[in-house]
Design an enzyme around this catalytic site. Structure first.
Site, PDB file in Angstrom:
ATOM      1  N   ASP A  18      -0.708   2.503  -5.318  1.00  0.00           N
ATOM      2  CA  ASP A  18      -0.794   1.061  -5.571  1.00  0.00           C
ATOM      3  C   ASP A  18      -2.144   0.744  -6.207  1.00  0.00           C
ATOM      4  O   ASP A  18      -3.117   1.450  -5.985  1.00  0.00           O
ATOM      5  CB  ASP A  18      -0.663   0.290  -4.252  1.00  0.00           C
ATOM      6  CG  ASP A  18      -1.783   0.651  -3.266  1.00  0.00           C
ATOM      7  OD1 ASP A  18      -1.884   1.842  -2.891  1.00  0.00           O
ATOM      8  OD2 ASP A  18      -2.567  -0.236  -2.888  1.00  0.00           O
ATOM      9  N   ASN A  22      -9.297   3.885  -1.623  1.00  0.00           N
ATOM     10  CA  ASN A  22      -9.815   4.934  -0.737  1.00  0.00           C
ATOM     11  C   ASN A  22      -9.020   6.233  -0.811  1.00  0.00           C
ATOM     12  O   ASN A  22      -9.567   7.315  -0.581  1.00  0.00           O
ATOM     13  CB  ASN A  22      -9.867   4.428   0.708  1.00  0.00           C
ATOM     14  CG  ASN A  22     -10.966   3.400   0.903  1.00  0.00           C
ATOM     15  OD1 ASN A  22     -12.020   3.486   0.276  1.00  0.00           O
ATOM     16  ND2 ASN A  22     -10.720   2.414   1.733  1.00  0.00           N
ATOM     17  N   ASN A  61      -6.327   7.292   3.529  1.00  0.00           N
ATOM     18  CA  ASN A  61      -7.740   7.538   3.223  1.00  0.00           C
ATOM     19  C   ASN A  61      -8.142   9.005   3.302  1.00  0.00           C
ATOM     20  O   ASN A  61      -9.270   9.361   2.991  1.00  0.00           O
ATOM     21  CB  ASN A  61      -8.632   6.713   4.158  1.00  0.00           C
ATOM     22  CG  ASN A  61      -8.439   5.221   3.931  1.00  0.00           C
ATOM     23  OD1 ASN A  61      -7.712   4.805   3.028  1.00  0.00           O
ATOM     24  ND2 ASN A  61      -9.078   4.402   4.754  1.00  0.00           N
ATOM     25  N   HIS A  86       0.819  -1.213   0.000  1.00  0.00           N
ATOM     26  CA  HIS A  86       0.000   0.000   0.000  1.00  0.00           C
ATOM     27  C   HIS A  86       0.857   1.270   0.000  1.00  0.00           C
ATOM     28  O   HIS A  86       0.355   2.348  -0.294  1.00  0.00           O
ATOM     29  CB  HIS A  86      -0.906  -0.022   1.237  1.00  0.00           C
ATOM     30  CG  HIS A  86      -2.235   0.644   1.043  1.00  0.00           C
ATOM     31  ND1 HIS A  86      -2.885   0.703  -0.174  1.00  0.00           N
ATOM     32  CD2 HIS A  86      -3.065   1.287   1.925  1.00  0.00           C
ATOM     33  CE1 HIS A  86      -4.042   1.338  -0.033  1.00  0.00           C
ATOM     34  NE2 HIS A  86      -4.168   1.707   1.229  1.00  0.00           N
TER      35      HIS A  86
END
Length: 197
Positions: free
Chosen positions: A97, A118, A72, A26
């Site tokens: 990613d 997100n 996020n 991530h």
């Protein structure tokens, strides 16, 4: 003759700042911007919502950021720095990613949906548009049903780590190309990249 103002770009690598997220899939956006400054040995400086580096590249000014807002809420940092530096949205690049892309592939494009990501979702809300350039780094989807979060937040495996330097190098090259030669040229040159067999 007045000297025209230097052209500026905002390059935002997405990720999560906490130590537990280092070297996870991530956080590949962070790793790409790290790769971009590696040769110049530049140090990240804390600033509002971000860690930031400013660098010159062939007559352009590049402002590289790693949001500290957590993935996020990435949009808050990107919106702030676009406005603070008076950078047009088409001169921004978000690096992230993407599990909808095969591991090792990279895709640069000028707009698109969030694809369930997100970070992108928040950026689109904050900017009020999905029309902003993004560079997606494929992490693949090699996980069992229900374990998507663990996969995305998991560390690179041995095979992935072996190929990661080439992917990061190519993604950094693509990011510089975007600033120098533009979106279309970079799409033509880098969207066909794949790992050697």
């Amino acid at each position: 003759m007045y000297q025209s103002e230097i052209m500026k770009f905002l390059i935002a690598g997405l990720g999560n700042m906490d130590v537990e997220y280092m070297n996870t899939r991530h956080n590949v956006g962070f790793e790409v911007v790290d790769e971009m400054v590696k040769k110049d040995n530049l140090a990240w400086q804390g600033d509002r919502y971000v860690h930031k580096i400013e660098m010159k590249f062939r007559g352009k000014k590049l402002i590289l950021i790693k949001p500290t807002t957590f993935m996020n809420l990435s949009g808050k940092a990107i919106k702030y720095w676009l406005e603070a530096e008076n950078i047009p949205i088409e001169n921004s690049l978000v690096i992230l990613d993407d599990l909808n892309l095969e591991y090792g592939k990279i895709r640069i494009k000028g707009e698109g949906t969030d694809g369930g990501h997100n970070g992108l979702k928040d950026i689109s809300v904050q900017l009020g548009t999905t029309k902003y350039p993004r560079l997606r780094i494929g992490i693949g989807s090699n996980f069992n049903k229900g374990s998507q979060v663990n996969f995305v937040l998991g560390k690179w495996n041995e095979m992935e780590n072996k190929n990661l330097p080439l992917i990061l190098s190519k993604a950094a090259e693509c990011s510089f190309s975007f600033c120098l030669a533009g979106l279309q040229h970079s799409m033509n040159q880098f969207n066909s990249f794949k790992l050697p067999d």
